[in-house]
Design an enzyme around this catalytic site. Structure first.
Site, PDB file in Angstrom:
ATOM      1  N   SER A 193     -12.823   4.305   4.224  1.00 13.81           N
ATOM      2  CA  SER A 193     -13.409   3.822   5.467  1.00 13.81           C
ATOM      3  C   SER A 193     -14.678   4.632   5.730  1.00 13.81           C
ATOM      4  O   SER A 193     -14.773   5.791   5.335  1.00 13.81           O
ATOM      5  CB  SER A 193     -12.423   3.986   6.628  1.00 13.81           C
ATOM      6  OG  SER A 193     -11.464   2.943   6.593  1.00 13.81           O
ATOM      7  N   ASP A 253      -8.665   0.789   6.097  1.00 11.83           N
ATOM      8  CA  ASP A 253      -7.655   0.755   7.152  1.00 11.83           C
ATOM      9  C   ASP A 253      -8.216   1.367   8.434  1.00 11.83           C
ATOM     10  O   ASP A 253      -8.282   0.733   9.482  1.00 11.83           O
ATOM     11  CB  ASP A 253      -6.399   1.519   6.684  1.00 11.83           C
ATOM     12  CG  ASP A 253      -5.243   1.373   7.668  1.00 11.83           C
ATOM     13  OD1 ASP A 253      -5.352   0.573   8.614  1.00 11.83           O
ATOM     14  OD2 ASP A 253      -4.215   2.059   7.495  1.00 11.83           O
ATOM     15  N   ARG A 260      -8.798  -0.022  12.550  1.00  7.07           N
ATOM     16  CA  ARG A 260      -8.205   0.610  13.740  1.00  7.07           C
ATOM     17  C   ARG A 260      -9.282   0.996  14.733  1.00  7.07           C
ATOM     18  O   ARG A 260      -9.124   0.829  15.939  1.00  7.07           O
ATOM     19  CB  ARG A 260      -7.442   1.872  13.336  1.00  7.07           C
ATOM     20  CG  ARG A 260      -6.316   1.611  12.363  1.00  7.07           C
ATOM     21  CD  ARG A 260      -5.685   2.915  11.934  1.00  7.07           C
ATOM     22  NE  ARG A 260      -4.624   2.667  10.952  1.00  7.07           N
ATOM     23  CZ  ARG A 260      -3.672   3.527  10.653  1.00  7.07           C
ATOM     24  NH1 ARG A 260      -3.654   4.706  11.224  1.00  7.07           N
ATOM     25  NH2 ARG A 260      -2.750   3.221   9.779  1.00  7.07           N
ATOM     26  N   LYS A 310     -12.220  12.752   7.802  1.00  6.58           N
ATOM     27  CA  LYS A 310     -12.177  12.980   6.374  1.00  6.58           C
ATOM     28  C   LYS A 310     -12.853  14.282   5.964  1.00  6.58           C
ATOM     29  O   LYS A 310     -12.413  14.961   5.066  1.00  6.58           O
ATOM     30  CB  LYS A 310     -12.886  11.837   5.635  1.00  6.58           C
ATOM     31  CG  LYS A 310     -12.260  10.472   5.867  1.00  6.58           C
ATOM     32  CD  LYS A 310     -13.062   9.442   5.093  1.00  6.58           C
ATOM     33  CE  LYS A 310     -12.670   8.015   5.397  1.00  6.58           C
ATOM     34  NZ  LYS A 310     -11.284   7.739   5.105  1.00  6.58           N
ATOM     35  N   ASP A 370       0.850  -1.188   0.000  1.00 14.56           N
ATOM     36  CA  ASP A 370       0.000   0.000   0.000  1.00 14.56           C
ATOM     37  C   ASP A 370       0.896   1.253   0.000  1.00 14.56           C
ATOM     38  O   ASP A 370       1.789   1.379   0.831  1.00 14.56           O
ATOM     39  CB  ASP A 370      -0.872  -0.034   1.269  1.00 14.56           C
ATOM     40  CG  ASP A 370      -1.943   1.038   1.264  1.00 14.56           C
ATOM     41  OD1 ASP A 370      -2.322   1.499   0.170  1.00 14.56           O
ATOM     42  OD2 ASP A 370      -2.415   1.412   2.371  1.00 14.56           O
ATOM     43  N   HIS A 371       0.649   2.150  -0.918  1.00 12.34           N
ATOM     44  CA  HIS A 371       1.393   3.421  -0.987  1.00 12.34           C
ATOM     45  C   HIS A 371       2.905   3.273  -0.999  1.00 12.34           C
ATOM     46  O   HIS A 371       3.605   3.891  -0.189  1.00 12.34           O
ATOM     47  CB  HIS A 371       0.990   4.354   0.159  1.00 12.34           C
ATOM     48  CG  HIS A 371      -0.361   4.960  -0.038  1.00 12.34           C
ATOM     49  ND1 HIS A 371      -0.603   5.931  -0.976  1.00 12.34           N
ATOM     50  CD2 HIS A 371      -1.538   4.701   0.564  1.00 12.34           C
ATOM     51  CE1 HIS A 371      -1.884   6.253  -0.934  1.00 12.34           C
ATOM     52  NE2 HIS A 371      -2.476   5.519  -0.019  1.00 12.34           N
ATOM     53  N   HIS A 400      -8.294  10.198   3.229  1.00 17.63           N
ATOM     54  CA  HIS A 400      -7.708   9.256   4.193  1.00 17.63           C
ATOM     55  C   HIS A 400      -8.037   9.636   5.649  1.00 17.63           C
ATOM     56  O   HIS A 400      -8.255  10.796   5.949  1.00 17.63           O
ATOM     57  CB  HIS A 400      -6.184   9.225   4.043  1.00 17.63           C
ATOM     58  CG  HIS A 400      -5.714   8.497   2.818  1.00 17.63           C
ATOM     59  ND1 HIS A 400      -4.926   9.080   1.870  1.00 17.63           N
ATOM     60  CD2 HIS A 400      -5.918   7.233   2.396  1.00 17.63           C
ATOM     61  CE1 HIS A 400      -4.651   8.205   0.906  1.00 17.63           C
ATOM     62  NE2 HIS A 400      -5.253   7.074   1.204  1.00 17.63           N
ATOM     63  N   ARG A 420      -4.586 -11.227  25.983  1.00 14.78           N
ATOM     64  CA  ARG A 420      -5.513 -12.055  25.205  1.00 14.78           C
ATOM     65  C   ARG A 420      -6.962 -11.651  25.455  1.00 14.78           C
ATOM     66  O   ARG A 420      -7.818 -11.834  24.601  1.00 14.78           O
ATOM     67  CB  ARG A 420      -5.321 -13.533  25.549  1.00 14.78           C
ATOM     68  CG  ARG A 420      -3.983 -14.071  25.089  1.00 14.78           C
ATOM     69  CD  ARG A 420      -3.724 -15.451  25.624  1.00 14.78           C
ATOM     70  NE  ARG A 420      -3.611 -15.445  27.083  1.00 14.78           N
ATOM     71  CZ  ARG A 420      -3.195 -16.493  27.812  1.00 14.78           C
ATOM     72  NH1 ARG A 420      -2.870 -17.614  27.213  1.00 14.78           N
ATOM     73  NH2 ARG A 420      -3.122 -16.412  29.127  1.00 14.78           N
TER      74      ARG A 420
HETATM   75 ZN   LIG Z   1      -4.442   5.244   0.407  1.00 12.43          ZN
END
Ligand SMILES: [Zn+2]
Length: 341
Positions: free
Chosen positions: A222, A265, A269, A192, A83-84, A188, A290
Site C-alpha cells: 500500500s 489492503d 481501509r 511501514k 490471503d496469508h 505491512h 448509507r
Molecule cells: Zn501480506
C-alpha cells in the site's frame, strides 16, 4: 463464467509490463468499490480474503457477495484468493469453499519446514485445480495475525531479510508453487517505514535470473496516500508518521520486472475511514449508514482506479479472458462439479 485461477492473469502479466491488483475484501461496500473500479477500468482483479475476514464477515456471506460480483460482470476476469493462509487445513477449507487460489505463508518457519508445508498445500490445491502462492523472506510491519518486524528493526537489517535468490530457486523446484511472495523491502500496515523506503529492485532482478518465469508477488505494498492520512488527521483521527511505498517504485517493479500481483489492503481501509470521518465531522446529525458507507465506497472506487493505472492493469480484462480461453477455460474442480450436479 469469468471466475478463474490467477494463471491466465500471470501468464500475461509476467513480461507483459503489468501486475494484477489483489484487494482485500471484508464487507459489501469494500467489494463493490473494488469491483466498480475494475468495471470502469476494464481490469482483471483478485479479490482476496484473509483468515480475519473469514471470521469477521462469515465466509458464507463473503462468498455470496463475491458470487454476486461474478454474476453481475460476466466479462471481467475474477480470482478468489486466500490471503496469508497459515495451515494446510485452512487451505483445504478454502478449496472446498470455492477459492480459485490460496496462499500458504510459511515464511516464519525454518526453510525446510516452509518447503514441507508449502508442498503439502500445493498437492492439495493442484489436485483440485487451485493455484498456490507461498512466501519466502521476511516483511516488516503488522497485518492482522501476521506480525513482522518493527520499522526500526526492519530498516536496520533489511538486507538480511530479503528473499535469497538461490533459496528461491530451490524452494520453487521442490514445492512446485505457482507464484512466490518475496521480501524486497516492503512492509505491512500503515506505519511501514521511518524513512522514505527504497525497494530492492536489484533483488527482484536476481530472483528473476534464478527463477525464470516464476510470477512474483509484492505484499505490504500500500502507498498510504497522503490525502487520506491528511483527511483522517483533519477530522479527528490520529495517524502521525504513516508512510507507505511510493507509487512510482511500485510502478517500476510491475512495468519492468516479473512482479505479477500486488497486494493492497491498507489503502482500502484508509480511503473508507477518511471518508467516514469526513462525513461524521462535517455532518454531525447524519445517522443513516448509507450516507457514510456510500461515500466511503466511492472513495474506494477512486483509489482503486488510480491504483489500476499504477499497476498498468487497466484495460487488460479482454486479453486475460482470451488467454483463459486459450488455456481451455480452466476452473477449479469445485465449479466443474457444481456445473455437472
Ligand atoms: Zn501480506
Amino acid at each position: 463464467m469469468p471466475l478463474m485461477t490467477t494463471k491466465p492473469m500471470f501468464d500475461l502479466a509476467y513480461g507483459g509490463g503489468f501486475a494484477v491488483g489483489a484487494f482485500n475484501v471484508n464487507n459489501m461496500e469494500i467489494t463493490q468499490g473494488i469491483v466498480d473500479a475494475c468495471v470502469a477500468e476494464k481490469s482483471p482483479m483478485i479479490l482476496q480474503i484473509s483468515k480475519g475476514a473469514r471470521k469477521y464477515a462469515n465466509m458464507r456471506y463473503l462468498k455470496h457477495i463475491i458470487d454476486a460480483a461474478v454474476e453481475d460482470h460476466p466479462d471481467l476476469p475474477i480470482a478468489i484468493h486466500l490471503d496469508h493462509g497459515d495451515t494446510l487445513d485452512l487451505a483445504k477449507t478454502c478449496v472446498k469453499d470455492g477459492f480459485t487460489s490460496v496462499m500458504i505463508d510459511g515464511s516464519h518457519l525454518p526453510f525446510e519446514e516452509n518447503i514441507k508445508l508449502t508442498a503439502a498445500v500445493v498437492k492439495a490445491g493442484h489436485g483440485a485445480g487451485v493455484v498456490v502462492e507461498a512466501e519466502l523472506g521476511m516483511l516488516g510491519g503488522i497485518e492482522e495475525h501476521v506480525v513482522g518486524l518493527s520499522a526500526e528493526e526492519y530498516e536496520k537489517n533489511v538486507e538480511k531479510f530479503l528473499t535469497d535468490p538461490v533459496q528461491a530457486a530451490d524452494f520453487w523446484k521442490r514445492t512446485g508453487v505457482d507464484s512466490l511472495a518475496i521480501a524486497i523491502g516492503t512492509s505491512h500496515g500503515a506505519y511501514k517505514f521511518k524513512n522514505e523506503p527504497k525497494l530492492a529492485i536489484g533483488r527482484i532482478e536476481q530472483i528473476m535470473k534464478t527463477c525464470p518465469g516464476l510470477p512474483l508477488v509484492m505484499h505490504g505494498s500500500s502507498s498510504v496516500p497522503r490525502e487520506f492520512i491528511d483527511l483522517i488527521n483533519k477530522y479527528g483521527g490520529n495517524m502521525p508518521n504513516a508512510m507507505g511505498v511510493p507509487e512510482e517504485q511500485i510502478h517500476t517493479a510491475v512495468s519492468k520486472y516479473g512482479v505479477c500481483k500486488v497486494n493492497i489492503d491498507t489503502d482500502l481501509r484508509l480511503a473508507l475511514t477518511a471518508k467516514i470521518r469526513e462525513v461524521f465531522a462535517t455532518k454531525p446529525a447524519e445517522f443513516d449508514p448509507r450516507n457514510y458507507l456510500g461515500p466511503g465506497r466511492e472513495a474506494i472506487v477512486g483509489m482503486v482506479r488510480r491504483k489500476l493505472h499504477v499497476l498498468n492493469c487497466a484495460g487488460k480484462a479482454e486479453a486475460v479472458i482470451k488467454q483463459w480461453k486459450k488455456l481451455g477455460n480452466p476452473l477449479p474442480v469445485f465449479y466443474t462439479k457444481a456445473a455437472h450436479a
